[in-house]
Scaffold this active site. Sequence first.
Site, mmCIF file in Angstrom:
data_model
loop_
_atom_site.group_PDB
_atom_site.id
_atom_site.type_symbol
_atom_site.label_atom_id
_atom_site.label_comp_id
_atom_site.label_asym_id
_atom_site.label_seq_id
_atom_site.Cartn_x
_atom_site.Cartn_y
_atom_site.Cartn_z
ATOM 1 C CE LYS A 57 -84.845 5.780 95.266
ATOM 2 N NZ LYS A 57 -85.098 7.014 94.759
ATOM 3 N N GLY A 58 -90.616 2.942 97.708
ATOM 4 C CA GLY A 58 -92.236 3.273 98.765
ATOM 5 C C GLY A 58 -92.539 2.621 99.921
ATOM 6 C CG ASP A 94 -102.585 3.308 90.238
ATOM 7 O OD1 ASP A 94 -103.810 2.865 89.559
ATOM 8 O OD2 ASP A 94 -101.903 3.820 90.076
ATOM 9 C CB VAL A 149 -102.346 9.211 98.536
ATOM 10 C CG1 VAL A 149 -103.887 9.332 98.525
ATOM 11 C CG2 VAL A 149 -102.225 7.689 98.233
ATOM 12 C CG ASP A 160 -92.038 8.465 94.904
ATOM 13 O OD1 ASP A 160 -92.701 7.878 94.860
ATOM 14 O OD2 ASP A 160 -90.954 9.377 94.084
ATOM 15 C CD GLU A 174 -95.145 -1.829 96.134
ATOM 16 O OE1 GLU A 174 -94.341 -1.654 96.854
ATOM 17 O OE2 GLU A 174 -94.303 -1.290 94.647
HETATM 18 P P1 IMP Z 1 -99.102 -0.338 89.599
HETATM 19 O O1 IMP Z 1 -98.303 -1.054 89.193
HETATM 20 O O2 IMP Z 1 -99.875 0.209 88.659
HETATM 21 O O3 IMP Z 1 -100.437 -1.266 90.403
HETATM 22 O O4 IMP Z 1 -98.854 0.838 90.665
HETATM 23 C C1 IMP Z 1 -97.875 0.557 91.681
HETATM 24 C C2 IMP Z 1 -97.306 1.075 91.983
HETATM 25 O O5 IMP Z 1 -97.158 2.924 91.365
HETATM 26 C C3 IMP Z 1 -96.751 1.640 93.459
HETATM 27 O O6 IMP Z 1 -95.210 0.601 93.673
HETATM 28 C C4 IMP Z 1 -96.374 3.587 93.407
HETATM 29 O O7 IMP Z 1 -94.429 3.525 93.256
HETATM 30 C C5 IMP Z 1 -96.843 3.518 92.785
HETATM 31 N N1 IMP Z 1 -98.023 4.320 92.550
HETATM 32 C C6 IMP Z 1 -99.908 4.333 92.001
HETATM 33 N N2 IMP Z 1 -100.053 5.277 93.107
HETATM 34 C C7 IMP Z 1 -99.243 5.665 93.614
HETATM 35 C C8 IMP Z 1 -99.783 6.959 94.336
HETATM 36 O O8 IMP Z 1 -101.161 7.592 94.731
HETATM 37 N N3 IMP Z 1 -98.896 7.332 95.008
HETATM 38 C C9 IMP Z 1 -97.459 7.492 94.814
HETATM 39 N N4 IMP Z 1 -97.456 5.964 94.302
HETATM 40 C C10 IMP Z 1 -98.109 5.737 93.787
HETATM 41 MG MG MG Z 2 -93.624 1.784 94.641
#
Ligand code: IMP
Ligand code: MG
Length: 181
Positions: free
Chosen positions: A48-49, A108, A158, A164, A104
């Site tokens: 949903k982000g 992260d 964040v 969220d 997106e």
């Molecule tokens: P990744 O798969 O590790 O790149 O993470 C990405 C997903 O993690 C994003 O779609 C977000 O939903 C969530 N996410 C990563 N960092 C944050 C943050 O600082 N705040 C909120 N959601 C985050």
């Molecule tokens: Mg997300």
Amino acid sequence: MSRPDKPEHGPGRVLIAADELQMRVRELGEAIARDYTGANPVLVGVLKGAVIFMADLIRATPIELTTDFIGVSSYGHGIRSSGIVKLTSDLSIPIDDRDVILVEDIIDSGRTVSYLKRNFETRHPRSVRLCVLLDKIERREVDVDVEYLGFTIPNLFVVGYGLDQGGLYRNLPYIAVLEEP
Ligand code: IMP
Ligand code: MG
């Protein structure tokens, strides 16, 4: 007195103010419009982000385009990544032979977008590019190319502008730092 940049119903400190977000999103929309005029790209927002970012981005992109959404969950309800990406709801339209832009909120580790990119590629689109609002570049575990990037941010958790923690704070109009590591 009320100050729009000050978190009054939210936690932490403001990292990116509402007007900075709006300005950058406008630039991203203009860049996409320049690159995709006449192509009718499919912008796919990650639920949903990315909903808030997507809503502003498409209004800043003055070309013919199509929208869709895809749902993934990777974090559960905490603030730490489980590293496992699960598809919770799929696209509603075919993307074969289409120019796809994956929208997106944040990268992260890179696992979510690289999973989605691979998933899309099995459906034979004409192209797939990434448009991401925030990038925590220091945290990268999986290499991904982001063609349209809003901001690089430090390794901080964040919230706001769609992001969220445990379902809260998506409605903040700015990006706030929730917790210093
Ligand atoms: P990744 O798969 O590790 O790149 O993470 C990405 C997903 O993690 C994003 O779609 C977000 O939903 C969530 N996410 C990563 N960092 C944050 C943050 O600082 N705040 C909120 N959601 C985050
Ligand atoms: Mg997300």
